[in-house]
Design an enzyme around this catalytic site. Structure first.
Site, PDB file in Angstrom:
ATOM      1  N   GLU A 245       6.599  71.129 -19.674  1.00 10.00           N
ATOM      2  CA  GLU A 245       7.283  72.389 -19.403  1.00 10.00           C
ATOM      3  C   GLU A 245       7.430  72.424 -17.888  1.00 10.00           C
ATOM      4  O   GLU A 245       6.467  72.670 -17.176  1.00 10.00           O
ATOM      5  CB  GLU A 245       6.456  73.553 -19.951  1.00 10.00           C
ATOM      6  N   CYS A 279       8.608  79.985 -13.888  1.00 13.86           N
ATOM      7  CA  CYS A 279       9.509  78.882 -14.237  1.00 13.86           C
ATOM      8  C   CYS A 279      10.796  79.399 -14.879  1.00 13.86           C
ATOM      9  O   CYS A 279      11.845  78.792 -14.731  1.00 13.86           O
ATOM     10  CB  CYS A 279       8.807  77.878 -15.118  1.00 13.86           C
ATOM     11  N   GLU A 379      14.871  74.863  -7.254  1.00 17.35           N
ATOM     12  CA  GLU A 379      13.927  75.915  -7.633  1.00 17.35           C
ATOM     13  C   GLU A 379      13.190  76.376  -6.371  1.00 17.35           C
ATOM     14  O   GLU A 379      12.476  75.600  -5.749  1.00 17.35           O
ATOM     15  CB  GLU A 379      12.940  75.326  -8.646  1.00 17.35           C
TER      16      GLU A 379
HETATM   17  P1  NAP Z   1       2.111  70.768  -9.770  1.00 14.39           P
HETATM   18  O1  NAP Z   1       1.702  70.001  -8.575  1.00 14.39           O
HETATM   19  O2  NAP Z   1       3.011  70.158 -10.739  1.00 14.39           O
HETATM   20  O3  NAP Z   1       0.759  71.273 -10.471  1.00 14.39           O
HETATM   21  C1  NAP Z   1       0.621  71.613 -11.838  1.00 14.39           C
HETATM   22  C2  NAP Z   1      -0.667  71.030 -12.386  1.00 14.39           C
HETATM   23  O4  NAP Z   1      -0.585  69.610 -12.371  1.00 14.39           O
HETATM   24  C3  NAP Z   1      -1.903  71.392 -11.570  1.00 14.39           C
HETATM   25  O5  NAP Z   1      -3.000  71.542 -12.431  1.00 14.39           O
HETATM   26  C4  NAP Z   1      -2.061  70.166 -10.698  1.00 14.39           C
HETATM   27  O6  NAP Z   1      -3.354  69.982 -10.186  1.00 14.39           O
HETATM   28  C5  NAP Z   1      -1.702  69.069 -11.670  1.00 14.39           C
HETATM   29  N1  NAP Z   1      -1.337  67.801 -11.045  1.00 14.39           N
HETATM   30  C6  NAP Z   1      -0.973  67.558  -9.765  1.00 14.39           C
HETATM   31  N2  NAP Z   1      -0.751  66.252  -9.586  1.00 14.39           N
HETATM   32  C7  NAP Z   1      -0.977  65.632 -10.771  1.00 14.39           C
HETATM   33  C8  NAP Z   1      -0.898  64.287 -11.218  1.00 14.39           C
HETATM   34  N3  NAP Z   1      -0.527  63.289 -10.426  1.00 14.39           N
HETATM   35  N4  NAP Z   1      -1.181  64.020 -12.517  1.00 14.39           N
HETATM   36  C9  NAP Z   1      -1.518  65.002 -13.363  1.00 14.39           C
HETATM   37  N5  NAP Z   1      -1.630  66.292 -12.985  1.00 14.39           N
HETATM   38  C10 NAP Z   1      -1.350  66.614 -11.700  1.00 14.39           C
HETATM   39  O7  NAP Z   1       2.756  72.124  -9.334  1.00 14.39           O
HETATM   40  P2  NAP Z   1       2.380  72.928  -8.016  1.00 14.39           P
HETATM   41  O8  NAP Z   1       2.070  72.052  -6.853  1.00 14.39           O
HETATM   42  O9  NAP Z   1       1.328  73.850  -8.400  1.00 14.39           O
HETATM   43  O10 NAP Z   1       3.745  73.663  -7.751  1.00 14.39           O
HETATM   44  C11 NAP Z   1       4.832  72.914  -7.192  1.00 14.39           C
HETATM   45  C12 NAP Z   1       6.128  73.341  -7.800  1.00 14.39           C
HETATM   46  O11 NAP Z   1       6.096  73.159  -9.225  1.00 14.39           O
HETATM   47  C13 NAP Z   1       6.442  74.809  -7.650  1.00 14.39           C
HETATM   48  O12 NAP Z   1       6.994  75.096  -6.413  1.00 14.39           O
HETATM   49  C14 NAP Z   1       7.387  75.015  -8.785  1.00 14.39           C
HETATM   50  O13 NAP Z   1       8.668  74.608  -8.434  1.00 14.39           O
HETATM   51  C15 NAP Z   1       6.869  74.135  -9.865  1.00 14.39           C
HETATM   52  N6  NAP Z   1       6.019  74.875 -10.817  1.00 14.39           N
HETATM   53  C16 NAP Z   1       6.495  75.082 -12.062  1.00 14.39           C
HETATM   54  C17 NAP Z   1       5.740  75.796 -12.958  1.00 14.39           C
HETATM   55  C18 NAP Z   1       6.197  76.061 -14.332  1.00 14.39           C
HETATM   56  O14 NAP Z   1       5.730  77.019 -14.942  1.00 14.39           O
HETATM   57  N7  NAP Z   1       7.052  75.241 -14.900  1.00 14.39           N
HETATM   58  C19 NAP Z   1       4.502  76.317 -12.603  1.00 14.39           C
HETATM   59  C20 NAP Z   1       4.026  76.078 -11.316  1.00 14.39           C
HETATM   60  C21 NAP Z   1       4.801  75.336 -10.451  1.00 14.39           C
HETATM   61  P3  NAP Z   1      -3.848  70.624  -8.803  1.00 14.39           P
HETATM   62  O15 NAP Z   1      -4.972  71.475  -9.236  1.00 14.39           O
HETATM   63  O16 NAP Z   1      -4.278  69.486  -7.958  1.00 14.39           O
HETATM   64  O17 NAP Z   1      -2.697  71.388  -8.212  1.00 14.39           O
END
Ligand code: NAP
Ligand code: MG
Length: 473
Positions: A245, A279, A379
């Protein structure tokens, strides 16, 4: 100070095999609110074996047993309401009224909905001389983001439990404490040991460990596109099923016959809720040329009335962004909007006056946006509203679909036939017409690069099941 440096494994809070910790910050004042463990692969392995072991018996439970369990979880969830609401506000910066509705209430709804879906869920179908069974998929790895700390974890866990699958959850390190309350809730609700396990830590270590783990059968991820790609690549190596998602750039199409004040109210709530960190946020507002000036005038008046500030205040509508990284990302997009020639009519870079102590960004409206500008394509995940105009419905739909994403869409107008027609033309997984209320039985998920798979209701449960055909002579 919250000092919660243990992981929840096999029904107990246990120490990490490592010693590193991660500090958690209150985004409203940048002060440390507590710390968690920076978990290790050994911690993850323990959680996966607990889930694997618990799967043997949990996969054999009856539908009735799981209905009782899900409702018991929901009852316990209700008892911990204040804790959950306060913790979401503390770690995410979500205004307290929104931490209750919808942040807390959505999470609760998923457990009740999953119980209800189970009542008539078909775990076996018959075709010709064959019985087709739906059996739990196994151990599921859940990786969640920070923007809905209770909801994102709960929709996944409720579906998994309904299906009879066991899970290992890694919550976002920015907002881990809500998920830890949920672990406590499962303990008091009598969820069997090992059915739910939680390992804290970084995405780089624990998230990556989940997607590459040879003893995890399925990964359900919510977050950014780049991490989603990484997870898919890892999962391919052990042929794991993956649901993603990811983000969106969801259009909101305003129709000419709308009530302008109503269209403005819907625009503000769909685009600025959770400071735009959603999102499914309305992220591209598409307005007829004929009513553009009036619409933007009312929008500007109304946006300046929105209470912004301390998320602990009951009246606050916009709180801080979750982190410095998110704040800087939003500043960059505002900068890019200006440089690419969009017209800034309110807001802009920097903090709102008097709110320098937290990660607060200024609610911002851009007009004169064209579909090729960065702020119309990417986004932003912040309180920034780009307004584009159209001459006829065909052009509105073309602008709406001119995106790599397809998570959600919004249509505002008075003519029911036209709103339905426009809704059917948007290539996205979830379209809301006017102020339609939430529906927890309806599928949630994206077309195109917004993801793979669906959550919520019976569609969410199906993700945690495998199909088995038994052909009989
Ligand atoms: P993200 O980096 O994708 O983080 C989401 C989850 O994935 C967190 O638990 C994160 O852990 C984990 N993660 C990070 N790197 C990973 C890897 N290599 N393998 C597996 N899991 C990993 O998102 P974010 O940094 O929080 O946000 C960045 C952007 O993502 C936002 O600006 C937005 O555009 C988008 N976003 C989308 C949604 C949605 O609902 N679709 C939600 C949040 C963000 P950590 O605890 O290390 O962060
Ligand atoms: Mg991240």
């Amino acid at each position: 100070m919250l000092n919660r440096t243990q992981h929840f494994i096999n029904g107990e809070w246990i120490d990490s095999t490592g010693t590193e910790t991660i500090e958690v910050i209150n985004p409203a004042n940048k002060k440390t609110i507590g710390k968690i463990s920076n978990g290790t692969i050994q911690d993850l392995n323990r959680a996966v074996s607990a889930a694997r072991n618990a799967f043997l018996s949990f996969s054999q439970t009856t539908r009735e047993e799981r209905i009782i369990l899900l409702n018991k979880i929901a009852d316990e969830f209700e008892k911990r309401k204040k804790d959950i609401v306060d913790t979401i506000t503390l770690e995410l910066g979500s205004p307290i009224a929104h931490s209750e509705t919808p942040q807390y209430s959505m999470a609760l709804a998923h457990y009740r909905q999953a119980a209800k879906e189970l009542e008539d869920f078909e775990f076996v179908e018959y075709k010709n001389h064959t019985a087709i069974y739906k059996e739990p998929i196994g151990v599921s790895g859940l990786i969640t983001p920070w923007n809905f700390p209770a909801n994102q974890a709960s929709t996944k866990i409720a579906s998994a439990i309904a299906a009879g699958s066991t899970v290992v959850l890694k919550p976002a390190q920015l907002t881990p404490f809500t998920a830890m309350i949920i672990a406590d809730i499962f303990k008091s609700a009598g969820v069997p040991d090992g059915v739910f396990n939680l390992v804290n830590g970084s995405g780089r270590v624990i998230g990556d460990g989940i997607s590459s783990h040879s003893d995890i059968d399925y990964v359900s991820f919510t977050g950014s596109g780049n991490v989603g790609k990484n997870i898919s690549e890892n999962a391919a190596k052990t042929i794991k099923k993956v649901s993603l998602e990811l983000g969106g750039k969801s259009p909101l199409i305003v129709l000419e016959d709308c009530d302008i004040k109503k269209a403005v109210d819907i625009t503000l709530s769909k685009s600025l809720f959770n400071s735009g960190q959603v999102c499914t946020a309305a992220a591209k507002i598409i307005v007829p040329e004929s009513i553009h000036d009036e619409f933007t005038k009312v929008l500007e008046e109304e946006i300046s009335k929105l209470p912004i500030g301390n998320p602990q205040n009951k009246d606050t509508f916009i709180g801080p962004l979750v982190s410095e990284k998110q704040y800087n990302q939003v500043q960059e997009y505002i900068d890019t909007g200006i440089k690419e020639g969009a017209h800034l009519i309110i807001g802009g870079k920097g903090h709102p006056e008097g709110l320098e102590e937290g990660f607060y960004a200024r609610p911002t409206i851009f007009t004169n946006v064209n579909k090729n500008m960065t702020i119309a394509k990417e986004e932003i995940f912040g309180p920034v509203i780009p307004i584009l105009t159209y001459k006829d419905i065909g052009e509105a739909i073309e602008i709406a679909n001119d995106t790599i994403y397809g998570l959600a869409g919004y249509v505002v107008g008075s003519d029911n036939n036209l709103t339905q027609k426009v809704a059917s033309s948007i290539r996205a997984g979830r379209i809301t017409i006017n102020n339609a209320s939430e529906d927890y039985s309806a599928p949630f998920g994206g077309y195109k690069q917004s993801g793979v798979g669906r959550e919520w209701g019976k569609y969410g449960i199906e993700e945690y099941l495998e199909l088995k055909a038994v052909l009989t002579e």
